[in-house]
Design an enzyme around this catalytic site. Structure first.
Site, PDB file in Angstrom:
ATOM      1  N   HIS A 184       0.831  -1.200   0.000  1.00 34.70           N
ATOM      2  CA  HIS A 184       0.000   0.000   0.000  1.00 34.70           C
ATOM      3  C   HIS A 184       0.867   1.252   0.000  1.00 34.70           C
ATOM      4  O   HIS A 184       1.864   1.342   0.717  1.00 34.70           O
ATOM      5  CB  HIS A 184      -0.896   0.034   1.243  1.00 34.70           C
ATOM      6  N   CYS A 221       0.241   2.860  -4.665  1.00 32.44           N
ATOM      7  CA  CYS A 221      -0.502   4.087  -4.932  1.00 32.44           C
ATOM      8  C   CYS A 221       0.305   5.309  -4.502  1.00 32.44           C
ATOM      9  O   CYS A 221       1.139   5.237  -3.603  1.00 32.44           O
ATOM     10  CB  CYS A 221      -1.835   4.060  -4.184  1.00 32.44           C
ATOM     11  N   ASP A 249       7.669  10.172   2.638  1.00 26.29           N
ATOM     12  CA  ASP A 249       8.695  10.367   1.616  1.00 26.29           C
ATOM     13  C   ASP A 249       9.917  11.109   2.141  1.00 26.29           C
ATOM     14  O   ASP A 249      11.051  10.795   1.777  1.00 26.29           O
ATOM     15  CB  ASP A 249       8.113  11.071   0.387  1.00 26.29           C
TER      16      ASP A 249
END
Length: 357
Positions: free
Chosen positions: A168, A223, A199
């Site tokens: 995910h 995603c 990130d």
């Protein structure tokens, strides 16, 4: 470009005797066995997640001090170079977020790299499939952070690194340490308890200590993954996302420069979801069963084409997904403005397009 499934099937089924040895796993054979494991792969969007705690990068590096991987197969080594790889696949078994194909993606990527003869000295495999061959550990938040730090630990010029994540991907509200409204995240198997990994932290873990002339290739099949490594340069095309007009690299952010030669292919753009494949045989990768669309396309391109350029690799991956009627658009980003006409390689340093500042 039309992909001949028989070509890749032949490549996967023709196993060199030198590719495996006692005590190692034959991932090419394992990839072939996915023909027999067809099942639905249902993708569910996780939705916006709460901002997770920041990763303590110094603590992660210290925790990685005694970490190590195993040699997954025997191949001709690169003289004077170390090749390390980290593979993460998460199916979230027994949860409301369950997927079916992410561990298969790791098997398919391992099979591809073994068949291409990438001489990995150390590999770490974090998957939540108990009987996965060669598994190192569970893909918990702590383990993912630890082994991200391990991947780049003591890297020296000439070394080659590879990173693959299938699971995910999601977003959370920015913690205020960037100009972006949302941070892109990956979701460890225990994300509901321990939180995601954003990130910004992925960038710090992998790049804050990465020296010059180290080659790192990353594939994120999840995603919201378009800019998940926060790299400064990205592929753009004058004809638009899906078109094959005039491709070039463009700087999209300042202050995130990386010394090493890093390239990432993502399953989709930041605002998109990364789709599923119910039967991966339709991609001609020599396997069936559940699997991520981007992983299947990328492995198919790598196995069917020996001399694709960086630009062609991305264009043909996008075109294959478009022909299969997927809406996601894989992205290519990098630490440098790659000359997109350079032949794609997992081990060579980049030729740089000096016209891009």
């Amino acid at each position: 470009m039309a992909v001949d499934p028989r070509c890749l099937l032949s490549l996967c089924s023709t196993i060199s005797k030198a590719s495996s040895a006692k005590g190692t796993n034959d991932f090419v054979k394992i990839g072939m066995e996915l023909w027999q494991t067809a099942q639905p792969y249902l993708v569910q969007a996780l939705g916006l997640q709460p901002p997770p705690p920041k990763v303590d990068v110094d603590a992660a590096v210290a925790n990685a001090g005694d970490a190590h991987g195993e040699q997954p197969w025997v191949a001709t080594p690169l003289p004077g170079q170390t090749v390390r790889a980290l593979f993460i696949g998460i199916n979230y078994y027994g949860t409301s977020a369950a997927l079916s194909g992410c561990c298969n993606d790791v098997k398919q990527m391992l099979a591809t790299l073994q068949k291409k003869g990438l001489p990995i000295n150390e590999a770490v495999i974090l998957v939540d499939e108990d009987n996965f061959p060669g598994r190192t550990d569970q893909p918990t938040r702590d383990n993912i952070v630890r082994y991200m730090a391990w991947l780049v630990k003591d890297a020296k010029p000439g070394d080659v690194l590879f990173f693959h994540y299938s699971g995910h991907g999601t977003q959370c509200k920015s913690r205020g340490d960037s100009d972006e409204k949302y941070d892109q995240c990956i979701a460890p198997v225990d994300f509901q308890k321990s939180g995601c990994i954003v990130d910004d932290d992925i960038h710090k873990l992998l790049f804050s200590r990465l020296p010059e002339k180290v080659r790192l290739t990353a594939v994120f099949d999840c995603c919201h993954s378009g800019s998940i490594m926060d790299l400064p340069f990205t592929y753009v095309c004058s004809g638009g996302e899906q078109a094959s007009g005039t491709p070039h690299m463009k700087r999209i952010r300042e202050g995130n420069d990386v010394l090493g030669d890093v390239m990432m292919i993502s399953g989709c753009a930041d605002e998109q979801t990364s789709a599923d494949v119910k039967n991966t045989a339709t991609f001609g990768t020599g396997s069936t069963g559940a699997g991520g669309a981007a992983t299947q396309c990328i492995t198919c391109m790598l196995m069917n084409n020996q001399s694709l350029s960086y630009g062609k690799l991305l264009i043909e991956t996008r075109d294959m997904l478009k022909r299969k009627r997927f809406k996601q658009v894989p992205q290519l980003s990098a630490s440098k403005a790659i000359d997109l006409d350079q032949t794609f390689s997992l081990t060579e340093m980049f030729s740089v397009d000096r016209s891009v500042q």
